[in-house]
Structure formats: C-alpha cells, structure tokens
Design a protein around this motif. Structure first.
Motif, PDB file in Angstrom:
ATOM      1  N   PHE A 390      -2.518 -12.998   1.250  1.00  0.00           N
ATOM      2  CA  PHE A 390      -1.478 -12.030   0.890  1.00  0.00           C
ATOM      3  C   PHE A 390      -1.800 -11.335  -0.432  1.00  0.00           C
ATOM      4  O   PHE A 390      -1.556 -10.142  -0.598  1.00  0.00           O
ATOM      5  CB  PHE A 390      -0.119 -12.727   0.797  1.00  0.00           C
ATOM      6  CG  PHE A 390       0.510 -13.019   2.142  1.00  0.00           C
ATOM      7  CD1 PHE A 390      -0.206 -12.852   3.320  1.00  0.00           C
ATOM      8  CD2 PHE A 390       1.825 -13.454   2.242  1.00  0.00           C
ATOM      9  CE1 PHE A 390       0.364 -13.117   4.559  1.00  0.00           C
ATOM     10  CE2 PHE A 390       2.419 -13.708   3.472  1.00  0.00           C
ATOM     11  CZ  PHE A 390       1.680 -13.546   4.637  1.00  0.00           C
ATOM     12  N   LYS A 391      -2.330 -12.091  -1.374  1.00  0.00           N
ATOM     13  CA  LYS A 391      -2.675 -11.509  -2.675  1.00  0.00           C
ATOM     14  C   LYS A 391      -3.745 -10.436  -2.512  1.00  0.00           C
ATOM     15  O   LYS A 391      -3.693  -9.383  -3.144  1.00  0.00           O
ATOM     16  CB  LYS A 391      -3.169 -12.628  -3.598  1.00  0.00           C
ATOM     17  CG  LYS A 391      -3.343 -12.216  -5.050  1.00  0.00           C
ATOM     18  CD  LYS A 391      -3.709 -13.454  -5.851  1.00  0.00           C
ATOM     19  CE  LYS A 391      -4.086 -13.113  -7.274  1.00  0.00           C
ATOM     20  NZ  LYS A 391      -4.484 -14.303  -8.036  1.00  0.00           N
ATOM     21  N   MET A 392      -4.707 -10.713  -1.637  1.00  0.00           N
ATOM     22  CA  MET A 392      -5.773  -9.742  -1.380  1.00  0.00           C
ATOM     23  C   MET A 392      -5.221  -8.514  -0.654  1.00  0.00           C
ATOM     24  O   MET A 392      -5.542  -7.370  -0.983  1.00  0.00           O
ATOM     25  CB  MET A 392      -6.877 -10.418  -0.565  1.00  0.00           C
ATOM     26  CG  MET A 392      -8.103  -9.561  -0.298  1.00  0.00           C
ATOM     27  SD  MET A 392      -8.043  -8.727   1.287  1.00  0.00           S
ATOM     28  CE  MET A 392      -8.004 -10.091   2.411  1.00  0.00           C
ATOM     29  N   LEU A 393      -4.349  -8.721   0.342  1.00  0.00           N
ATOM     30  CA  LEU A 393      -3.800  -7.614   1.119  1.00  0.00           C
ATOM     31  C   LEU A 393      -2.872  -6.724   0.295  1.00  0.00           C
ATOM     32  O   LEU A 393      -2.728  -5.531   0.558  1.00  0.00           O
ATOM     33  CB  LEU A 393      -3.052  -8.146   2.345  1.00  0.00           C
ATOM     34  CG  LEU A 393      -3.931  -8.793   3.424  1.00  0.00           C
ATOM     35  CD1 LEU A 393      -3.069  -9.452   4.483  1.00  0.00           C
ATOM     36  CD2 LEU A 393      -4.880  -7.785   4.054  1.00  0.00           C
ATOM     37  N   LYS A 394      -2.267  -7.315  -0.731  1.00  0.00           N
ATOM     38  CA  LYS A 394      -1.348  -6.554  -1.575  1.00  0.00           C
ATOM     39  C   LYS A 394      -2.064  -5.396  -2.264  1.00  0.00           C
ATOM     40  O   LYS A 394      -1.486  -4.327  -2.462  1.00  0.00           O
ATOM     41  CB  LYS A 394      -0.719  -7.493  -2.614  1.00  0.00           C
ATOM     42  CG  LYS A 394       0.507  -6.917  -3.306  1.00  0.00           C
ATOM     43  CD  LYS A 394       1.153  -7.943  -4.220  1.00  0.00           C
ATOM     44  CE  LYS A 394       2.370  -7.340  -4.908  1.00  0.00           C
ATOM     45  NZ  LYS A 394       2.988  -8.304  -5.836  1.00  0.00           N
ATOM     46  N   LYS A 395      -3.333  -5.615  -2.609  1.00  0.00           N
ATOM     47  CA  LYS A 395      -4.056  -4.546  -3.304  1.00  0.00           C
ATOM     48  C   LYS A 395      -4.396  -3.380  -2.370  1.00  0.00           C
ATOM     49  O   LYS A 395      -4.728  -2.289  -2.828  1.00  0.00           O
ATOM     50  CB  LYS A 395      -5.321  -5.095  -3.972  1.00  0.00           C
ATOM     51  CG  LYS A 395      -6.490  -5.388  -3.047  1.00  0.00           C
ATOM     52  CD  LYS A 395      -7.704  -5.841  -3.841  1.00  0.00           C
ATOM     53  CE  LYS A 395      -8.913  -6.024  -2.935  1.00  0.00           C
ATOM     54  NZ  LYS A 395     -10.111  -6.466  -3.652  1.00  0.00           N
ATOM     55  N   TYR A 396      -4.282  -3.620  -1.043  1.00  0.00           N
ATOM     56  CA  TYR A 396      -4.473  -2.532  -0.072  1.00  0.00           C
ATOM     57  C   TYR A 396      -3.170  -1.776   0.189  1.00  0.00           C
ATOM     58  O   TYR A 396      -3.118  -0.890   1.036  1.00  0.00           O
ATOM     59  CB  TYR A 396      -5.012  -3.097   1.245  1.00  0.00           C
ATOM     60  CG  TYR A 396      -6.469  -3.511   1.196  1.00  0.00           C
ATOM     61  CD1 TYR A 396      -7.496  -2.582   1.408  1.00  0.00           C
ATOM     62  CD2 TYR A 396      -6.823  -4.832   0.925  1.00  0.00           C
ATOM     63  CE1 TYR A 396      -8.835  -2.966   1.356  1.00  0.00           C
ATOM     64  CE2 TYR A 396      -8.149  -5.226   0.878  1.00  0.00           C
ATOM     65  CZ  TYR A 396      -9.151  -4.281   1.088  1.00  0.00           C
ATOM     66  OH  TYR A 396     -10.475  -4.671   1.045  1.00  0.00           O
ATOM     67  N   GLY A 397      -2.112  -2.182  -0.519  1.00  0.00           N
ATOM     68  CA  GLY A 397      -0.843  -1.467  -0.387  1.00  0.00           C
ATOM     69  C   GLY A 397       0.051  -1.954   0.728  1.00  0.00           C
ATOM     70  O   GLY A 397       1.041  -1.300   1.075  1.00  0.00           O
ATOM     71  N   LEU A 398      -0.258  -3.123   1.320  1.00  0.00           N
ATOM     72  CA  LEU A 398       0.575  -3.627   2.410  1.00  0.00           C
ATOM     73  C   LEU A 398       1.841  -4.283   1.869  1.00  0.00           C
ATOM     74  O   LEU A 398       1.870  -4.796   0.747  1.00  0.00           O
ATOM     75  CB  LEU A 398      -0.211  -4.648   3.244  1.00  0.00           C
ATOM     76  CG  LEU A 398      -1.420  -4.108   4.021  1.00  0.00           C
ATOM     77  CD1 LEU A 398      -1.966  -5.183   4.932  1.00  0.00           C
ATOM     78  CD2 LEU A 398      -1.079  -2.874   4.816  1.00  0.00           C
ATOM     79  N   GLU A 399       2.888  -4.246   2.687  1.00  0.00           N
ATOM     80  CA  GLU A 399       4.146  -4.893   2.321  1.00  0.00           C
ATOM     81  C   GLU A 399       4.055  -6.359   2.722  1.00  0.00           C
ATOM     82  O   GLU A 399       3.913  -6.687   3.899  1.00  0.00           O
ATOM     83  CB  GLU A 399       5.303  -4.207   3.059  1.00  0.00           C
ATOM     84  CG  GLU A 399       6.657  -4.604   2.527  1.00  0.00           C
ATOM     85  CD  GLU A 399       7.784  -3.833   3.208  1.00  0.00           C
ATOM     86  OE1 GLU A 399       8.826  -4.453   3.471  1.00  0.00           O
ATOM     87  OE2 GLU A 399       7.595  -2.624   3.488  1.00  0.00           O
TER      88      GLU A 399
END
Length: 872
Positions: A390-399
C-alpha cells in the motif's frame, strides 16, 4: 548438489560485531553465539545445502606466510574479551551439533576453503563460501563457486565482484598485490588505491606484464610502482590461496546432519538463556534440508496479458475476499513490476507490468494496471504485509483502503513469538513450502528481469497462499484470541503508512558541526588517556587497555576471565575515583559510540533525501508485547543526552509537540490490582514514588529513599528479583530482598495480583491485555528456567501490552478526528507531532487522556519545541 564452506572464525567475528552484546542471566556474553545459531537455523529454511563444513585456522602461529613475511598479520588488534570468551563455546557447539570441522597445521582457513572449493567444483558440485574475507573473491567462478552473504542472503558472483572492485575474479590476486590489505598487514604498493589498481590490472592483467610496460606509465604513479615493486610481488604471494591441499574428499563426511542440529544442543542453549531459537524449532518444525511436503498446495497460476480479460476477471470477484500482492524492483523506494491476486480456491492470477528483458512478451500498460488495482482495492482486500504494498501504491496516486485483513498481522496476534514472514507462516499452518525468492531471482538484478512465466508461478503462489492462510487464521483468531483487528490493527496499517511518509528533517549542518566537535573531543581524550597511561596504545584493544590499567597503573582487578582482565563498562564504572584515566575512558567510549552509531549514520540517511528528511520503518509485528519497533534507522533509540545533543539535529518546519503518557504502566498496576493506596495516590495526583517510599520507609526517610521506591515500582512490573534490584540500586541482595518484602507488606493487593496473574497464566496458558489481546505460553513444555521466564513475560505483557493497546487506540482516534494530523514518531508511551497551532496539540492531549477509562486517570505531559531536543 551444493557444498557450503564456512570460514569459522571470520564468520563468528562478523556475528560478534553485527549483533548487540547479549548476555545470559549469569552474565556470560551470548550475542555472537545467538547470531551463529540463527544462521544454523536458516540453513534448512532460507538457505538450503546438501553438504556443509566449517574450516579453522591452524593453531600454529607460524604459517608458511609468516615464513615469507614475518610482519604478516602483525598489526591485528587483540580480539575483544567477550568475543574470546564465546569462541570456544561456539566451536564446542559446532562439534556437538554434528558438523564437520577441518584444520590443517601450518595453513589458514582460507587455504582449506580454496582447496576444498576447487576440488568440489571440479566434480560438478556448486560451492557456496560463507566468508567476509576479500581473499575469497579470487575463487569466484560463476555457477561453480560463489560467496554467500548470510546477512543479506545474496550470492556474490563474478558480476558483483566486478561491480564492487572493478576487476574480474581471475585478475583478483594481481589487483590485491597492488592494493594490499591493511587488516593483514600486506603492504601492496603505497599510494595505489582500488580504482587505480583496477585500471592498471584491467589493462595489463598481471604484475609481470605491468612491470614489462612500466615505461608506458608516467609521473608519480610510475615512481610509486617502481619504489614498491618488491612489495607488490611479495603481496601477491601472500594473498594467493593454496588450492592443492587435498587430493580427494569424502563428501559424506560433510553431509548436513539428519537430526536437527539445534535440538542436539538444547540443554546448553537453555543454560545460556538462548531459548527463543528452541521455541521456534517446536513451532516451525525441524531445520533440516527442506523437502517438498506431500500435501503441497496445488493450484493454477494464470498469466494475464490482455486488458479485456483482466477487467472481466476482476468483475467476477464481486463481494468475495480477494488476496492481493505486488512484485517490485527493490525493497527500498520500490517501483511496481507486477501484481497478483486470488479469490478462488485453487487459482491465482499474475499481471505483468514492468518486466524488462530481451524477448519479453506482452504486458499490461502501467496506467491500465493501476486502474485494475484500484478496482481490486475497492473490494474486501487481504494480503501479507500490506503496508509495504500500500505504501508503494500510494506514490502512484491510488486511493488506499483499510485492509479487510493482513495475514502477517493475524499470524503475529496468534503467535507473537514466532516468525511472521509468509514462507514461515505457510510452513507452520499449511505445511506448504513456498517457492523461494532467491531461486526466482538467481543472478538477475531484480524482479523486473525475471521471465514472465516464471514470475507468474512465484507471484500467484503468494496471493493464493495468503488467501488460504486467511481462512485458517481468522478461524483460529476468533477461537483463541478475542482481539479487535477490525477497529485497531487494520486501520493501524494505514496510520503507519502515513507516519512513515511524513519523515522528519535532519539539520545536516548541525550534525556536521557535531561530528567535528565530537571528533576533536575524541582526539583530545586520546591524548589525555595516553598521558595518564604513560604511553600510546590502542584504546579499543581490550588486552592493551587491561595491560595499562592493571599491570602498568596497578588498579584493582574487578573481574578476570579465562582470556584476561575484563575492561567492560561495568568494570570501568566500578573503578571510578581510583585514577583519572577511568573517567576519560568512559567519556571516550560514550563519544565513540555516539559518533559511530548515530552522528555519522544519520547523516547518510538524510543525504538520500532532497529535503534531508529521514524516514524510519515502523514494525507492527516487531515485539511480542504489541509495542511498535523502529528500524532503518531506529528513531526510537536516539539518545536523550544534552551535552552531545543528537535530538537537536531533528528540526520542525513549524513546531514539534510531544505528548507523553505519564507513568502509564504504574497506573495500569493500580487499575489491575485495585490497590486503594495506589489508586488514591494517582487520584490525588501525588508523587507516586515518594508515596511508595513513605509506605515502605516512613515519612522521615521517604525523600532519601524515593529513588529506591522508584526502582521497586518499575522493577516489579518487569519481574525484577532481589539480585537485579540490588545491582540497580547498589545494595546487597539481602537488603534488596528486605525492600521488596516491605513493599509487598505495604501493598498486599499488588502482591496478590502479581501472584494470581502467574497462577492464571499457568492454568489458562495465556494472559490478556487491557483490550483482551491474548499472548500464549507453552507452560506444559517448560522446564524450571523457562517457566520462570514465562511468568515474568506474562506479567510484563499485561503492562507493556496494555500500554501498547492504549496508545494504538489513541493514535487511531486522533487520526480519525484529525485526518491531516502530522504524526511523526511513536516512542513507546510518547507521540511526537508537527503542528501548525498549539490548539490542535491540546485536542490531541484530550483524546489521549480520554481514550480509555481506568480506575485512575490517564495523564499526558505536553511540551513544545522547534527541535526535538527541546521537548521535555
């Protein structure tokens, strides 16, 4: 077939310096031994091998290299006392565990390794060398001989040798001849460093060819090479390893023991208080060479390379539980390579996104893949260690949603004393052996270079196994541990992501100034120590320091071991006042530790970030009691010293606030024990330690004995007995025992509560924290020593675990009420925020004080500052 060769002394020395200075209850040092046993444990779990042998240096000091060069290794400092104490025990354990050890008179361990490796490789056996000696690089031969780093769990091959030193392994001895080796006192060519040597050897290959073409080399470099020509050839002779010590080998002698090696030394480990490894053996099974179990989970790994198919499959998930996992190109600042998911009984899917290698087939475009991931995240998503994904995906702008469940957290709640990695949990609960990451990666740089078909099997397995674990763990959770994961542990994952993403800024200039000042102080202290000693010596050498203190200065000997006089901190502290050198030595050690452990490493972390922020990683599953731990770097352990104020290097853009629960564990003691004296003291906001001193020692002596009362108050929570208390407050064991008896006579309900806790823990097999989280203990299998330890842990868990529950709940409530709150750090009972206004800080304080109603009020201290060091 694989043969693993361990450079015994080198490996043990490395463990000594890599691990904290653990000690048994009797005071015997165990850090190195513990690290070594953890490695043995990993042999059958993380690191498979068919054969294993430990090599030793010759006991004879005069090896053939000494005959060539009398100053060979002459500059080696004396090994620390604690290391020398542990070495014979470690060697004895190797023998008793059934491993083969080899030693040849007149030769070093390195020569034995080289000869074994070459012979085994010639017979088609892969050789892994566990050593940190760079001489081993000359042996590397891809697919035949590699060096294995047991800490990083990576193989060092030809490519890594070239990457590190700039030369091929086959040219390494000529390269070393120029560079030399200061640790072995090998001279090399003075003034020629690694880069220059690599450039010369890559061009000329050998020393002979280099000196045949010496006229091509101009200026100062030519002069250096000519001046030390003799040393260069001498150095090459010294670094060249012997490869002809064996005509043949009987591999059966090196076969990995069939009976669990850890169990063979169980009694000795119990005596050394190294019991956690034994506990893992019981839970994880035998650490022998892994065999694929018959009931290995069977499933279909489906590769999705078509966009339309991807969304059709995701739509079929509907409201089912879906397990999700990502594959990335690294663990630090990762980028997505692909993702996997599973929602059916025996099928899982892999979606490749960013694989890069020659001949790679179709992949899903990153933008499309992210849309697909968002659709999955909108469902009941589970996974194993979702904080990373989730931490990695957050930087791609995902909710990022609150996870429905995380199997790593579930496994930890059920059994906080066992490993919680996916491989370990799968083996423990499913008897399933996961595909190992290192087998998939092989010689590739990262996962993006893995073939898509191979990647699909590995990644899909992670998702499917997580799904199957969830079904088992959720059932066990509600049967065995009545703990609110939905409102506490799962939202806490998202909260930690937010905290870790904030970072905390380091004032680089301040820290550089601190480094300069500390270095100068150390240099001045060094000269003062030399002056008091009457000569120069290696201050960090235990043997040399002991010689100065006890033979030259004739100070009283406090403790002597088999290897000589002890000079540890306890001994030096006890010698205070006997000679001015002692205070200087203690100050030197303190400053040296601050410099090497904090001042220099923290700057390195900060320089990685353009804003000079440091980002720690909080572990939700890092302790058995439930408290958070911090690593890379550990920001919970920054010293509070004010003379060398490292905390002042951390600066706020506006202002910091610290909110700290006051004496929370003693308030919990009052709450659980229902002791009216404790309760009244807290209700009336009295000095609890002074009140305790009054009860035990009377009104007249209370102020004098307040420190003793404080030690008793906290000591009882942590299971402190008379011996430990006597050491803490510097009185006899008899006096300490009398103090404890007086305490219990004054607070009888406290004694009853503590005794009842131990009895109930033995009867039920577990204890419960304030919020009903359970921690289990295997009392049935415990011997007397382990039983006493379990009882201490049971009592400690109630207090530390309950304190952890309270602060977790408070953190979640603050974040729910104030979503934009900048929570930076949690240090046990303290929270640190960066704030825009002090009004919001007082709102946080209210939440913390009212998060749970106890028999006594929760009290929170508050302080403000522009720098961390200003916080009280």
């Amino acid at each position: 077939m694989t043969l693993t060769i361990i450079d015994t002394f080198g490996f043990l020395f490395r463990n000594f310096y890599a691990l904290p200075p653990l000690k048994s209850k009797k005071g015997f040092p165990t850090g190195m031994i513990t690290g070594f046993l953890n490695f043995v444990a990993s042999l059958g779990r993380d690191f498979e091998t068919d054969y294993i042998v430990f090599t030793l240096d010759s006991k004879e000091k005069d090896t053939f290299r000494k005959e060539i060069f009398k100053d060979y290794k002459a500059n080696r400092p004396e090994a620390p006392e604690d290391l020398k104490t542990q070495l014979p025990v470690a060697i004895e354990l190797i023998n008793e565990m059934g491993f083969k050890m080899l030693e040849i008179p007149g030769y070093e361990s390195d020569d034995i390794i080289a000869s074994l490796a070459k012979l085994a490789a010639s017979q088609g056996i892969k050789v892994k060398i566990v050593s940190h000696d760079k001489d081993m690089y000359q042996l590397i031969d891809d697919d035949k001989i590699v060096i294995f780093d047991p800490i990083k769990k990576v193989e060092i091959n030809e490519a890594k040798c070239i990457e590190k030193f700039g030369v091929h392994p086959k040219d390494f001895i000529n390269f070393q001849a120029l560079v030399g080796d200061s640790s072995d006192n090998i001279p090399g060519v003075k003034g020629v460093g690694v880069k220059t040597a690599a450039k010369l050897i890559n061009q000329y290959k050998t020393l002979e060819n280099l000196y045949d073409h010496i006229d091509e080399i101009k200026g100062a470099l030519q002069k250096k090479l000519l001046a030390d020509k003799e040393n260069a050839f001498l150095s090459r002779e010294l670094v060249t390893l012997k490869t002809d010590l064996f005509d043949n080998i009987n591999l059966e002698e090196f076969k990995y023991p069939e009976i669990n090696p850890i169990l063979k030394v169980a009694d000795k480990l119990i005596d050394l208080d190294i019991t956690s490894i034994l506990e893992r053996v019981k839970k994880d099974g035998l650490y022998v060479k892994t065999k694929m179990p018959d009931n290995q989970v069977k499933f279909d790994a489906v590769l999705i390379e078509n966009e339309k198919e991807l969304f059709e499959i995701i739509d079929k998930i509907e409201d089912k539980i879906v397990a999700f996992d990502t594959e990335t190109d690294s663990l630090e600042n990762p980028n997505i390579v692909g993702f996997s998911f599973a929602y059916e009984k025996n099928k899982a899917y892999y979606v490749p996104i960013n694989h890069f290698y020659l001949g790679v087939t179709d992949q899903i475009p990153e933008k499309t893949a992210l849309k697909a991931i968002q659709k999955i995240l909108d469902k009941k998503v589970i996974g194993h260690n979702l904080k990373f994904d989730f931490k990695m995906l957050k930087k791609y702008g995902l909710e990022i949603p609150t996870p429905h469940a995380d199997t790593m957290i579930l496994a930890w709640i059920l059994d906080p004393d066992s490993p919680v990695g996916l491989d370990s949990v799968a083996k423990r609960y499913l008897d399933h052996q996961n595909i190992k990451f290192k087998e998939v990666i092989g010689k590739r740089k990262n996962f993006s270079e893995v073939d898509i078909q191979e990647a699909a099997k590995y990644a899909a397995e992670d998702a499917l196994i997580s799904l199957k674990l969830y079904e088992i763990l959720k059932e066990k959770l509600w049967e065995e541990v009545k703990w609110d994961i939905e409102n506490i542990e799962m939202p806490f994952i998202n909260l930690l992501i937010d905290i870790e993403s904030q970072g905390i800024k380091l004032d680089i200039e301040y820290m550089q100034k601190l480094q300069t000042e500390t270095t100068e102080k150390l240099e001045n202290l060094t000269q003062e120590i030399y002056r008091y000693a009457g000569s120069e010596f290696n201050i960090k050498s235990t043997k040399q320091l002991a010689h100065i203190l006890f033979e030259v200065l004739k100070l009283p000997v406090k403790r002597k071991t088999k290897t000589g006089y002890s000079t540890d901190e306890k001994v030096l502290t006890s010698l205070k006042g006997t000679h001015p050198i002692i205070e200087k030595l203690l100050e030197y050690r303190k400053l040296d530790k601050l410099l090497s452990t904090y001042i220099i490493p923290l700057q390195e972390y900060a320089k990685k970030d353009p804003n000079h922020k440091i980002y720690t990683n909080f572990l939700q599953t890092g302790t058995a009691t439930g408290r958070l731990s911090s690593k890379n770097p550990n920001l919970q352990n920054i010293p509070t010293s004010t003379d060398i104020n490292i905390r002042d290097a951390f600066v706020a853009e506006k202002e910091f606030v610290s909110l700290d629960y006051s004496q929370i564990e003693l308030r919990l003691l009052a709450h659980f024990s229902k002791d009216e004296h404790l309760i009244n003291a807290f209700l009336e906001d009295k000095d609890i330690h002074l009140e305790t001193a009054v009860k035990i020692f009377g009104e007249n002596r209370a102020k004098e004995y307040r420190p003793v009362a404080k030690s008793i108050n906290f000591g009882l929570i942590y299971g402190m007995g008379p011996k430990k208390l006597s050491e803490t407050i510097n009185v006899s064991t008899k006096e300490a025992k009398e103090f404890i008896e007086k305490y219990f006579a004054s607070f009888p309900t406290v004694k009853t509560f503590l005794e009842n806790t131990k009895i109930e823990a033995r009867e039920k097999g577990y204890v419960e924290t304030l919020l009903k989280r359970r921690r289990f203990f295997d009392f049935a299998a415990a011997n007397a020593r382990t039983l006493a330890n379990f009882e201490r842990e049971a009592v400690n868990t109630i207090f530390q675990g309950s304190a952890a529950d309270i602060i977790k709940k408070a953190m979640i409530e603050i974040k729910q009420r104030f979503p934009k709150a900048k929570m930076l750090l949690q240090i046990h009972d303290e929270l640190i925020f960066e704030i825009d206004s002090r009004d919001e800080a007082y709102e946080y304080k209210k939440i913390m004080q009212n998060v749970f109603k106890l028999e006594v009020p929760l009290k929170v201290g508050i302080s403000f500052g522009k720098r961390w060091g200003e916080l009280k």
